[in-house]
Write an enzyme that holds these catalytic residues in place. Structure first.
Site, PDB file in Angstrom:
ATOM      1  N   HIS A  58       8.268   6.260   0.665  1.00 19.06           N
ATOM      2  CA  HIS A  58       7.592   5.175  -0.070  1.00 19.06           C
ATOM      3  C   HIS A  58       6.068   5.283   0.003  1.00 19.06           C
ATOM      4  CE1 HIS A  58       7.834   0.617  -1.107  1.00 19.06           C
ATOM      5  NE2 HIS A  58       6.699   1.116  -1.533  1.00 19.06           N
ATOM      6  N   ASP A 150       9.415  -0.815  -7.683  1.00 15.02           N
ATOM      7  CA  ASP A 150       8.574  -1.289  -6.575  1.00 15.02           C
ATOM      8  C   ASP A 150       7.275  -1.913  -7.068  1.00 15.02           C
ATOM      9  OD1 ASP A 150       7.988  -1.721  -3.819  1.00 15.02           O
ATOM     10  OD2 ASP A 150       6.469  -0.182  -4.029  1.00 15.02           O
ATOM     11  N   HIS A 177      12.543  -3.453  -4.304  1.00 17.56           N
ATOM     12  CA  HIS A 177      11.501  -4.331  -3.769  1.00 17.56           C
ATOM     13  C   HIS A 177      12.065  -5.735  -3.993  1.00 17.56           C
ATOM     14  CE1 HIS A 177       7.158  -5.875  -3.772  1.00 17.56           C
ATOM     15  NE2 HIS A 177       7.836  -6.879  -4.309  1.00 17.56           N
ATOM     16  N   ASP A 303       4.787   2.831   2.844  1.00 15.92           N
ATOM     17  CA  ASP A 303       4.279   2.003   1.739  1.00 15.92           C
ATOM     18  C   ASP A 303       2.754   2.171   1.591  1.00 15.92           C
ATOM     19  OD1 ASP A 303       4.213   0.345  -0.425  1.00 15.92           O
ATOM     20  OD2 ASP A 303       4.645  -1.503   0.677  1.00 15.92           O
ATOM     21  N   HIS A 307      -6.269   0.954  -2.152  1.00 19.87           N
ATOM     22  CA  HIS A 307      -7.024   0.092  -3.063  1.00 19.87           C
ATOM     23  C   HIS A 307      -8.508   0.339  -2.835  1.00 19.87           C
ATOM     24  CE1 HIS A 307      -3.623  -2.203  -4.564  1.00 19.87           C
ATOM     25  NE2 HIS A 307      -3.204  -2.397  -3.321  1.00 19.87           N
ATOM     26  N   PHE A 321      -2.530  -6.778  -3.007  1.00 16.38           N
ATOM     27  CA  PHE A 321      -1.607  -6.542  -1.889  1.00 16.38           C
ATOM     28  C   PHE A 321      -1.556  -5.048  -1.543  1.00 16.38           C
ATOM     29  CE2 PHE A 321       0.335 -10.480  -3.626  1.00 16.38           C
ATOM     30  CZ  PHE A 321       0.637 -11.184  -2.462  1.00 16.38           C
ATOM     31  N   GLY A 322      -1.537  -4.713  -0.251  1.00 13.37           N
ATOM     32  CA  GLY A 322      -1.239  -3.332   0.146  1.00 13.37           C
ATOM     33  C   GLY A 322      -2.269  -2.718   1.075  1.00 13.37           C
TER      34      GLY A 322
HETATM   35  N1  LIG Z   1       3.004  -3.123  -0.748  1.00 14.86           N
HETATM   36  C1  LIG Z   1       2.004  -3.650  -1.376  1.00 14.86           C
HETATM   37  O1  LIG Z   1       1.437  -4.635  -0.878  1.00 14.86           O
HETATM   38  N2  LIG Z   1       1.552  -3.169  -2.557  1.00 14.86           N
HETATM   39  C2  LIG Z   1       2.123  -2.109  -3.321  1.00 14.86           C
HETATM   40  C3  LIG Z   1       3.327  -2.559  -4.078  1.00 14.86           C
HETATM   41  C4  LIG Z   1       4.584  -2.709  -3.253  1.00 14.86           C
HETATM   42  O2  LIG Z   1       4.893  -1.863  -2.407  1.00 14.86           O
HETATM   43  O3  LIG Z   1       5.328  -3.654  -3.446  1.00 14.86           O
HETATM   44  C5  LIG Z   1       1.068  -1.563  -4.267  1.00 14.86           C
HETATM   45  O4  LIG Z   1       1.407  -0.849  -5.220  1.00 14.86           O
HETATM   46  O5  LIG Z   1      -0.132  -1.796  -4.016  1.00 14.86           O
HETATM   47 ZN   LIG Z   2       7.203  -3.139  -2.713  1.00 16.06          ZN
HETATM   48 ZN   LIG Z   3       5.295  -0.014  -2.323  1.00 14.66          ZN
END
Ligand SMILES: NC(=O)N[C@@H](CC(=O)O)C(=O)O
Ligand SMILES: [Zn+2]
Ligand SMILES: [Zn+2]
Length: 428
Positions: A58, A150, A177, A303, A307, A321-322
Site C-alpha cells: 500500500h 483506496d 478502504h 500507506d 503531500h 490526510f496522509g
Molecule cells: N491515508 C491517507 O490519509 N491518505 C491517502 C488515502 C488513503 O490511504 O486512504 C492519500 O492518498 O493521501
Molecule cells: Zn485508504
Molecule cells: Zn492509502
C-alpha cells in the site's frame, strides 16, 4: 554485475546466523558460510542483516496527477531507501486507472521509471468514486495487480457486492478502504478526549467498523479474497478475527503509524498528525499489536502518502490526510518493537516481506532461497541514526517521525541482483 555478499547475518530458523550470499545473473546462486567466487564483486557487510526485500502492499506514488507530491521515480527511490523491493501502487491518480488502456500505460511506466518492482492497483469503480463497476477481466488482462478504491469507501452495498463477485470471478484480491461517509461528519482526527481538547471534529470508530461489518458479510457470501486496508480499531480486529474463524477469505494490513502512535501522542493541531484512518486510542493501538501477534492481522503496509510541505503545515482542519512511510517503516518498527522484544526480528520480517508476498500471490518475493530473484534488503542493526527530512528520497517530508533516533538503517537494496539503493552512495 555479480556480487558476493560476505559476512552478513541471515535469519535461519528465526535466529541470526553468519552467512554469505552469492548473487549471479540477478538470482541468488548460493547461501552459506565462507562462500568463494572468482567472478563476483565482493562486498563486506561487516555483520549487517540480510533480509528478503521488503514488500509493501500500500503506497501512493501520485504520478500522474500530483507529481509535485511524488513521482514513480521518487516514490520508488524512497521505497528502495526503506528496503522495499516491491510496492503496490494505489490508483487515486489523474487520469484514473479505471480502464485497460490506462492500466497498460501505468504498467509500462512503472517498469520503465521505477527502481523497484511495482504492482499497479486498478480501481473498483469508474473514476474511482463513481457507481459503475470497472471491467474486471479487461483490467486483469491489462496487468492490474489487484483492485481498490483506496482514498474512499464504497458507500453502496450492492456496488460492493457486485464488485466482490467480479473480483472473485477473476481471482484477484479486492482491497478495501472502509469508511462510511454518512458517519464521518467532517471529522479530522480520532473522536475522543484529545479531539475535544484540541477543539477538532472527531472521526469515530464506527466510520470504519460499520462498513467493515457490511463487507465481511458480503465477503462471506461471495467468497472473494477481501483485503482490508489500514485497519485501525479494536472492534475491526475482533470482527476480522471472528470472520477468519468463520472461514471468510479476509486478510488485512496495519500501518507502522497505527502501531506506534495513538491520539494521545498528538502534541497539538499539526497537519503531520492527520491521516486516514486517524491515530486511534491507546486501547485500539494495543488491540492492533495483539492482532498482529495472534495472526488476525496478516501484514504491515505503510500507506506511504506524500503531500506538499505547505499543505501539511496547515491546521488539521485544512491539511490533506496522509503521511509518508516508505523510508521509516523498518527502522521505526525494529527500534520500537524488536529491540524492546515485543516482536521478534523474524516476525517483523514475516509481516513486511513473506506474508504480504504470499497474500497477493507474489511467489518470488519474501524468501531467501537459491534460484530466487535476488531481491534483498541489507540493514545495519547496530548503528543509531536520526531520521531527517533531508535524508528522505520522497518529495513528501510529511511525517511526525522526523528527528526520531532509530536503529536499522538500510545499507543496500538489491532488485534482481542490481543495487538500487546504497547508503551514502547514489545522489538523489
Ligand atoms: N491515508 C491517507 O490519509 N491518505 C491517502 C488515502 C488513503 O490511504 O486512504 C492519500 O492518498 O493521501
Ligand atoms: Zn485508504
Ligand atoms: Zn492509502
Amino acid at each position: 554485475m555479480n556480487y558476493l555478499l560476505k559476512n552478513g547475518q541471515l535469519l535461519v530458523d528465526e535466529r541470526l546466523q553468519a552467512q554469505d550470499v552469492l548473487v549471479v545473473d540477478g538470482k541468488i546462486a548460493a547461501i552459506g558460510a565462507d562462500l568463494e567466487a572468482t567472478t563476483a564483486t565482493v562486498i563486506d557487510l561487516h555483520g549487517d542483516f540480510i533480509s528478503p526485500g521488503l514488500v509493501d502492499l500500500h503506497v501512493h506514488l501520485r504520478d500522474p496527477g500530483q507529481t509535485y507530491k511524488e513521482t514513480i521515480k521518487t516514490g520508488s527511490q524512497a521505497a528502495a531507501h526503506g528496503g522495499f523491493t516491491f510496492v503496490g501502487a494505489m490508483p487515486n491518480l489523474t487520469p484514473v486507472p479505471d480502464n485497460a488502456a490506462q492500466i497498460q500505460k501505468m504498467v509500462v511506466r512503472n517498469q520503465a521509471e521505477a527502481v523497484i518492482r511495482i504492482g499497479q492497483y486498478a480501481t473498483i469503480t469508474e473514476q474511482r468514486t463513481a457507481g459503475k463497476l470497472v471491467d474486471f477481466p479487461a483490467l486483469k488482462a491489462a496487468g492490474a495487480f489487484a483492485f481498490s478504491n483506496d482514498g474512499s469507501g464504497i458507500q453502496d452495498a450492492d456496488t460492493m457486492y457486485q464488485a466482490m463477485r467480479a473480483a472473485k470471478a477473476v481471482n484477484l484480491p479486492l482491497a478495501a478502504h472502509v469508511e462510511d461517509d454518512s458517519l464521518l461528519h467532517g471529522g479530522v482526527m480520532n473522536a475522543g478526549a484529545k479531539a475535544d481538547e484540541l477543539g477538532l471534529p472527531g472521526i469515530s470508530n464506527v466510520v470504519e467498523t460499520a462498513q467493515l461489518a457490511r463487507d465481511l458479510v458480503l465477503a462471506q457470501a461471495t467468497g472473494v479474497h477481501y483485503h482490508v486496508c489500514h485497519v485501525s480499531t479494536a472492534e475491526s480486529v475482533q470482527m476480522i478475527r471472528l470472520a477468519k474463524q468463520a472461514g471468510v477469505q479476509v486478510t488485512c494490513e496495519v500501518t507502522p503509524h497505527h502501531l506506534l502512535l495513538s491520539d494521545r501522542d498528538i502534541p497539538a493541531d499539526q497537519g503531520n498528525y492527520k491521516m486516514n484512518p486517524p491515530l486511534r486510542s491507546e486501547h485500539d493501538r494495543q488491540a492492533l499489536i495483539a492482532g498482529l501477534i495472534d495472526g488476525t492481522i496478516d501484514c504491515i503496509a505503510t500507506d506511504h502518502a506524500p503531500h506538499g510541505t505547505d499543505e501539511k503545515q496547515q491546521s488539521m482542519r485544512q491539511a490533506p490526510f496522509g503521511i509518508v512511510g516508505s523510508e521509516t517503516a523498518f527502522s521505526l518498527l525494529f527500534t520500537n518493537f524488536v529491540k524492546t522484544r515485543i516482536f521478534t526480528l523474524a516476525q517483523l520480517i514475516n509481516w513486511l516481506s513473506y506474508r504480504p508476498a504470499q497474500l497477493f500471490n507474489l511467489p518470488t518475493s519474501g524468501q531467501l532461497k537459491s534460484g530466487q530473484p535476488a531481491d534483498l534488503a541489507i540493514f545495519d542493526l547496530k548503528h543509531r541514526y536520526q531520521i531527517t527530512a533531508d535524508s528522505l528520497y520522497s518529495k513528501g517530508k510529511n511525517t511526525p517521525f522526523i528527528d526520531n533516533q532509530v536503529y536499522g538503517e538500510t545499507v543496500y537494496t538489491l532488485v534482481a541482483g542490481q543495487i538500487v539503493y546504497q547508503r551514502g552512495g547514489t545522489t538523489k
